[in-house]
Design a protein around this motif. Structure first.
Motif, short mmCIF file in Angstrom:
data_model
loop_
_atom_site.label_atom_id
_atom_site.label_comp_id
_atom_site.label_asym_id
_atom_site.label_seq_id
_atom_site.Cartn_x
_atom_site.Cartn_y
_atom_site.Cartn_z
N ILE A 14 8.99 -4.83 -4.81
CA ILE A 14 9.89 -4.13 -5.90
C ILE A 14 8.95 -4.06 -7.27
O ILE A 14 9.02 -3.15 -8.12
N GLY A 15 8.47 -5.36 -7.36
CA GLY A 15 7.51 -5.19 -8.68
C GLY A 15 6.44 -4.77 -8.62
O GLY A 15 5.62 -4.79 -9.62
N SER A 16 5.80 -4.23 -7.54
CA SER A 16 4.65 -3.51 -7.63
C SER A 16 4.60 -2.17 -7.88
O SER A 16 3.35 -1.58 -8.19
N ALA A 17 5.56 -1.49 -8.06
CA ALA A 17 5.75 -0.03 -8.58
C ALA A 17 6.96 -0.04 -9.40
O ALA A 17 7.97 -0.61 -9.68
N ASP A 18 6.81 1.22 -10.18
CA ASP A 18 7.92 1.77 -11.08
C ASP A 18 8.89 2.61 -10.55
O ASP A 18 9.74 3.31 -11.08
N LEU A 19 8.77 2.74 -9.19
CA LEU A 19 9.68 3.47 -8.58
C LEU A 19 11.28 2.76 -8.14
O LEU A 19 11.25 1.74 -8.10
N ASN A 20 12.34 3.55 -8.03
CA ASN A 20 13.42 3.07 -7.59
C ASN A 20 13.33 2.35 -6.25
O ASN A 20 12.71 3.01 -5.29
N ALA A 21 14.07 1.18 -6.02
CA ALA A 21 13.93 0.57 -4.82
C ALA A 21 15.49 0.28 -4.28
O ALA A 21 16.30 0.14 -4.91
N ILE A 22 15.30 0.66 -2.88
CA ILE A 22 16.69 0.28 -2.25
C ILE A 22 16.28 -0.51 -0.97
O ILE A 22 15.53 -0.43 -0.39
N VAL A 23 17.25 -1.62 -0.95
CA VAL A 23 16.91 -2.88 0.05
C VAL A 23 17.85 -2.28 1.43
O VAL A 23 18.84 -2.21 1.07
N GLU A 68 0.87 -1.20 0.22
CA GLU A 68 -0.08 0.10 0.03
C GLU A 68 1.02 1.24 -0.06
O GLU A 68 0.49 2.38 -0.70
N LEU A 69 2.01 1.23 0.81
CA LEU A 69 2.80 2.51 0.96
C LEU A 69 3.50 2.63 -0.46
O LEU A 69 3.88 3.93 -0.79
N ALA A 70 4.10 1.57 -0.91
CA ALA A 70 4.76 1.62 -2.24
C ALA A 70 3.83 2.37 -3.34
O ALA A 70 4.34 3.10 -4.02
N LYS A 71 2.50 1.96 -3.49
CA LYS A 71 1.90 2.20 -4.19
C LYS A 71 1.42 4.03 -4.09
O LYS A 71 1.35 4.67 -4.89
#
Length: 315
Positions: free
Chosen positions: A128-137, A92-95
């Motif tokens: 990571i696959g849920s949005a097109d934003l850059n992701a940092i683990v 939800e927060l990623a979206k």
């Protein structure tokens, strides 16, 4: 998102989540926190992460913090958010972060569970696959990836970086020397200035600086001295500022967050010293010690130049 994906490097700012005595978010104080970090030349803003008390924010507070940061920054530097916890909440927060226009997000550890590598892969893969934003683990606590798991996640172009808060140097060497420049490597250890010399030699290109919320000129002095090899200045900064503050931080669990607010209050940023449970506020004795260290920091290493926004002594 189009073009080459990159993660922010350099000194990264993690603003706090100021609160009033009723536990409500102080939006104006948060806005000033972000403005200060922007004015002081930090490379990126990470909103609602560990320093921002991600563990205790309401959905509305989270939204307001992200909207406020984006409004202040106006695209001058990247704005990242914190996502994580239980998988439904994380998605939800990623979206929401994508809808609001954030540049990316830092994925905090999953809630409570001590997962197997396959479980971690599924958790991170879904986010990571849920949005097109850059992701940092964020590698720490119960989110520790093996080389194989991290390599599997590289199929996502959205994955741009790994932030290490674990401090396992054997593992860091294996990851950085195998994966190389495909990812940006960030130091996320508590009081990251303490360990940054070791991390730089492995190819880490930035770090999260807690003290940048109240003495960012010290963060800048430190990082410039480290990169230029000014060992004499590094030694002075360690002896008089960095190690003494770190000694206080280690006195109580949760001081990694609470001590930031205390430092901000000391230099005149009206954020208060209250923190959200289960974190505890800084004790009076430790507050006074921090006050003396900050006073000495301004005396020994005064702010100079056109970027100075405040006096060279704490309020």
């Amino acid at each position: 998102m189009n073009g080459t994906r990159t993660a922010p490097t350099g000194i990264l700012g993690f603003p706090v989540a100021p609160m009033d005595q009723q536990g409500r978010l102080e939006v104006k104080a948060f806005e000033r926190n972000v403005e200060f970090l922007l004015q002081e030349g930090l490379s990126a803003i990470f909103v609602a992460c560990g320093s921002g008390e991600f563990h205790a924010l309401s959905h509305q507070d989270y939204r307001v913090m992200v909207e406020t940061a984006l409004s202040v920054v106006q695209g001058k530097i990247p704005v990242y958010t914190g996502v994580g916890g239980n998988i439904t909440h994380a998605l939800e927060l990623a979206k929401l972060s994508e809808e609001l226009g954030a540049d990316g997000y830092l994925i905090l550890p999953p809630y409570l569970i001590e997962p197997e590598q396959e479980g971690l892969y599924q958790y991170l893969n879904a986010i990571i696959g849920s949005a097109d934003l850059n992701a940092i683990v964020y590698q720490r606590d119960n989110c520790v990836l093996t080389l194989n798991t991290l390599e599997r996640l590289l199929e996502h172009p959205q994955l741009v970086g790994l932030k290490d808060g674990l401090g396992n140097m054997d593992l860091n060497i294996e990851l950085t020397q195998t994966i190389g420049s495909r990812l940006t490597w960030l130091n996320g250890m508590p009081m990251a200035e303490v360990t940054m010399p070791a991390y730089v030699n492995l190819g880490f290109q930035g770090y999260s600086s807690a003290i940048s919320n109240y003495i960012p000129h010290i963060s800048r002095l430190f990082y410039d001295a480290l990169l230029s090899g000014d060992q004499e200045l590094l030694n002075e900064l360690y002896q008089h500022v960095i190690l003494p503050i770190n000694a206080i931080r280690r006195q109580r669990k949760g001081y990694a967050v609470a001590l930031i607010k205390a430092g901000m209050q000391i230099v005149g940023h009206p954020v208060g010293t209250d923190v959200r449970p289960p974190i505890i506020s800084v004790e009076e004795e430790h507050y006074r010690k921090l006050e003396r260290i900050i006073k000495e920091a301004f005396e020994r290493f005064p702010k100079t130049g056109s970027s100075q926004k405040e006096a060279n002594t704490p309020a």
